[in-house]
Scaffold this motif. Structure first.
Motif, PDB file in Angstrom:
ATOM      1  N   TYR A 126       0.646  -1.252   0.032  1.00 25.57           N
ATOM      2  CA  TYR A 126       0.161   0.029   0.127  1.00 25.57           C
ATOM      3  C   TYR A 126       0.731   1.133  -0.077  1.00 25.57           C
ATOM      4  O   TYR A 126       2.140   1.156   0.226  1.00 25.57           O
ATOM      5  N   ASP A 128       2.612   4.710   1.005  1.00 29.62           N
ATOM      6  CA  ASP A 128       3.101   5.210   2.099  1.00 29.62           C
ATOM      7  C   ASP A 128       2.125   6.103   2.838  1.00 29.62           C
ATOM      8  O   ASP A 128       1.675   7.011   2.356  1.00 29.62           O
ATOM      9  N   ARG A 133      -2.790   2.411   7.239  1.00 35.23           N
ATOM     10  CA  ARG A 133      -1.510   1.913   7.593  1.00 35.23           C
ATOM     11  C   ARG A 133      -1.347   1.123   8.879  1.00 35.23           C
ATOM     12  O   ARG A 133      -0.548   0.292   8.899  1.00 35.23           O
ATOM     13  N   THR A 137       0.376  -2.584   5.865  1.00 37.32           N
ATOM     14  CA  THR A 137       1.391  -1.962   4.690  1.00 37.32           C
ATOM     15  C   THR A 137       1.906  -2.610   3.460  1.00 37.32           C
ATOM     16  O   THR A 137       1.695  -2.350   2.413  1.00 37.32           O
ATOM     17  N   ASP A 138       2.225  -3.930   3.970  1.00 37.44           N
ATOM     18  CA  ASP A 138       2.787  -4.703   3.143  1.00 37.44           C
ATOM     19  C   ASP A 138       2.372  -6.197   3.414  1.00 37.44           C
ATOM     20  O   ASP A 138       2.302  -6.657   4.485  1.00 37.44           O
ATOM     21  N   ARG A 176       2.599  -3.709   8.981  1.00 37.02           N
ATOM     22  CA  ARG A 176       1.915  -2.800   9.358  1.00 37.02           C
ATOM     23  C   ARG A 176       2.554  -1.897  10.360  1.00 37.02           C
ATOM     24  O   ARG A 176       3.568  -2.295  10.902  1.00 37.02           O
ATOM     25  N   ASP A 177       1.881  -0.605  10.048  1.00 37.10           N
ATOM     26  CA  ASP A 177       2.264   0.647  11.219  1.00 37.10           C
ATOM     27  C   ASP A 177       1.680   0.462  12.645  1.00 37.10           C
ATOM     28  O   ASP A 177       0.223  -0.136  12.414  1.00 37.10           O
ATOM     29  N   HIS A 186       6.295  -0.054  13.955  1.00 40.03           N
ATOM     30  CA  HIS A 186       6.016  -0.864  13.043  1.00 40.03           C
ATOM     31  C   HIS A 186       6.200  -2.403  13.504  1.00 40.03           C
ATOM     32  O   HIS A 186       7.132  -2.665  13.962  1.00 40.03           O
TER      33      HIS A 186
END
Length: 415
Positions: A126, A128, A133, A137-138, A176-177, A186
């Motif tokens: 996704y 930044d 978030r 995120t990934d 993810r954050d 993170h």
């Protein structure tokens, strides 16, 4: 901060937005089939019958080897509720592959083989700083199935077959954050799945040269990650005592699928197939994580899924233009198992329509197969009120849009 919101990202375990089917199912197992809308249960096209209907393998006259690969090129976007800013995912390409080897006596009643394919695998990154978030995120995930298969022709018209499905390799990386009072930390989850077993069985009946019928069943496998690694970064020293976990475990059901297919051959050049797939997604009720140490005072996390059983309808055909050249076309409609208010960033799923095309060229014992698919996933919106009503506030309100293009290429050799 609730633990279930902290680890919503875990819903992508061995999943991600599927390239050609609803939920987290991927059906890109054969290049010829891909060009025909994904049909194959009621046909005996080639060695890919090991995946679509093992019962049809005995009716495949050629012994051979085939190797194929696809590229999934997705365009995903998200607009948060109350915002006009469209967030685009960073570009990523996933390449599911398949390998089939079929053998047996030239005039015998049986065929055996080995299949290797990647039914689950995806990569999402996704933008930044996007609004979700703290959900995701990934994602980077991989899986490989190995399936030894045996098929026997009871008569010239009826054959049966079965294969042992082995989850030989599975790996997942999720990130993810974490929202902190004055910054973002993170979290990264990285793990490998245990080897697990299932089965794939089917029956194939061809009452005439112009008609064939098939039924197949692929069993459920529970994918289990144990002793996965949990890593925290950018956590201020004052908050580190709240994030102590170093290991996680979780289980995700890979649901059973029952399929019925019909093949019609009006003449020796034209083949038409129609399949219906019934996927038992209702097995996926919730996702639970267990941790070796506490995260914000808890060691267990549960997130609701409540998937529904779903149907997929596939229609496709092929026409042999010359002795060497065959062309294909098809389409599919896939009903999403994800209910309103239950959409997650790792599986922004909705009902989808697929259009496909393909071609093969054979020269002697060698052949080349090519396919392309366009998958349009309906725009999917969920509001904050939807999330409140369903008790799913561990995900984000907004609108997802996804379109996917999937080119594929394959090589085959008959012996």
């Amino acid at each position: 901060m609730k633990l279930k919101s902290l680890l919503l990202v875990g819903g992508a375990l061995l999943t991600g937005p599927a390239a050609s089917a609803g939920g987290y199912q991927v059906t890109l197992a054969g290049q010829k089939n891909n060009g025909m809308g994904g049909v194959g249960v009621g046909l005996s096209l080639d060695q890919a019958a090991m995946f679509y209907n093992p019962g049809a393998l005995a009716m495949v006259r050629d012994r051979g080897v085939q190797l194929g690969v696809n590229g999934t090129l997705a365009r995903n976007s998200f607009v948060a509720e109350g915002s006009s800013t469209q967030r685009e995912l960073r570009n990523s390409v996933v390449t599911p592959f398949n390998l089939y080897v079929g053998f047996g006596p030239e005039e015998g009643k049986f065929r055996a083989g080995i299949a290797v394919y990647t039914p689950f695998g995806s990569k999402l990154q996704y933008a930044d700083g996007w609004e979700g978030r703290t959900s995701l995120t990934d994602i980077d995930l991989k899986s490989i199935y190995v399936q030894p298969t045996f098929s026997y022709a009871i008569t010239d018209q009826l054959s049966v077959g079965a294969g042992l499905m082995i989850l030989a390799y599975g790996a997942v990386n999720l990130q993810r954050d974490i929202a902190l009072p004055d910054s973002y930390g993170h979290i990264e989850l990285d793990g490998k799945a245990k080897n697990k077993l299932g089965y794939n069985a089917g029956v194939f009946f061809k009452p005439s040269e112009k008609l064939s019928v098939g039924v197949s069943y692929r069993s459920k496998i529970d994918a289990q990650v144990e002793d996965g690694d949990v890593t925290f970064t950018n956590i201020p020293d004052s908050f580190k005592p709240r994030f102590e976990a170093t290991k996680f475990s979780a289980t995700l059901p890979l649901p059973a699928t029952t399929s019925i297919g019909i093949g019609v051959m009006p003449n020796e050049k034209l083949t038409i197939g129609f399949d219906v797939n019934f996927v038992e997604w209702s097995a996926y009720r919730a996702l639970t994580f267990e941790f070796d140490r506490q995260i914000n005072g808890q060691t267990t996390s549960t997130s609701k899924r409540d998937y529904e059983d779903a149907l997929t309808f596939r229609l496709g055909g092929q026409y042999r233009l010359t002795d060497g050249l065959t062309v294909r076309a098809g389409g599919a409609y896939d009903d999403s198992p994800v209910r309103d208010g239950f959409v997650t960033p790792e599986t922004p799923d909705a009902n989808r329509v697929s259009l496909t095309a393909g071609a093969s060229y054979a020269f002697g014992k060698f052949g080349v197969d090519a396919s392309v698919q366009y998958v349009k996933i309906d725009k999917r919106t969920q509001t904050q009120q939807d999330l409140l009503n369903n008790g799913t506030t561990d995900r984000i309100a907004g609108t997802y849009k996804t379109n996917i293009v999937i080119p594929g290429i394959g090589l085959n050799y008959n012996f």
